[in-house]
Scaffold this motif. Sequence first.
Motif, short mmCIF file in Angstrom:
data_model
loop_
_atom_site.label_atom_id
_atom_site.label_comp_id
_atom_site.label_asym_id
_atom_site.label_seq_id
_atom_site.Cartn_x
_atom_site.Cartn_y
_atom_site.Cartn_z
N GLN A 1 33.87 54.51 68.88
CA GLN A 1 34.77 53.90 69.85
C GLN A 1 34.41 52.44 70.09
O GLN A 1 35.29 51.58 70.19
N ARG A 2 33.11 52.16 70.15
CA ARG A 2 32.65 50.77 70.37
C ARG A 2 33.11 49.88 69.22
O ARG A 2 33.64 48.78 69.44
N TRP B 1 35.57 50.56 67.12
CA TRP B 1 37.04 50.57 67.13
C TRP B 1 37.57 49.52 68.10
O TRP B 1 38.54 48.80 67.80
N GLU B 2 36.96 49.41 69.26
CA GLU B 2 37.42 48.45 70.26
C GLU B 2 37.25 47.02 69.76
O GLU B 2 38.10 46.15 70.01
N LEU B 3 36.16 46.73 69.06
CA LEU B 3 35.95 45.39 68.50
C LEU B 3 37.03 45.08 67.47
O LEU B 3 37.50 43.94 67.37
N VAL C 1 40.12 46.48 67.34
CA VAL C 1 41.38 46.34 68.05
C VAL C 1 41.49 44.97 68.71
O VAL C 1 42.55 44.33 68.70
N ASP C 2 40.38 44.50 69.27
CA ASP C 2 40.36 43.20 69.96
C ASP C 2 40.28 42.02 69.01
O ASP C 2 40.27 40.86 69.46
N ASN C 3 40.20 42.31 67.69
CA ASN C 3 40.08 41.24 66.70
C ASN C 3 38.88 40.34 66.99
O ASN C 3 38.92 39.12 66.81
N ASN C 4 37.79 40.99 67.44
CA ASN C 4 36.60 40.25 67.86
C ASN C 4 35.65 40.10 66.67
O ASN C 4 34.72 40.89 66.47
N GLU D 1 31.61 39.56 67.47
CA GLU D 1 30.87 40.74 67.91
C GLU D 1 30.87 41.84 66.85
O GLU D 1 29.90 42.59 66.72
#
Length: 208
Positions: A180-181, A183-185, A187-190, A193
């Motif tokens: 999930q961690r 995946w969130e990066l 999704v956020d196009n980060n 990080e």
Amino acid sequence: PIDLLVVAVPPKETMAVLRDLQTNNLVVDVASIKQPIMQAANHLPHFVGGHPMAGTDETGFLGRKKVRFNQASFFLVGNDADCRRIMTLLSPLDSRFETVDATEHDALIALTSDATHLIAQALVATLAVNASGEARPFIGPGFRDTTRIAAANPELWTQILLANRVATTEAVTNFMIELQRLWELLVDNNAAELLAALTAIQQIRREY
């Protein structure tokens, strides 16, 4: 005289054999789960729970050719004197013997083996459910390497996973947190990080 009795059958059968076994001889098993095995053998005066990390995804007589004990970790759960006798008797295997607590063993095996089987199986299932058309030409070494263990014996692994279900459930939950961690990066196009996270993971993997 018998120096050592080795119980080498799947976990469910191992527990059944041990419950019925009556002997003063030294006994060792080779199942990958240890807490329920130790409970099934608590009436045996010289039982050592064993787990050689030498398994493969193949089964049966022909699968023996891929089993390599040489330099494989071989965990032992039991009293010091009996464990030392096992190490001496099985020294020709040239395994790396290590004594361990049954609870610690099962928790770590859940992380390094049991959960990885479920994850590999989930990856294969994800491909099967979501791939449109013929996916075979798109499957490369990365997918094959990551999912090799998904070809392991389903009956055996159902036994293993259920026997260690509490620790494995926790391990899979922790995996989903890490996924999930990442995946969130994504999704956020980060990019910064994500790169940092993947770099840290790469360094950890290289240590193994």
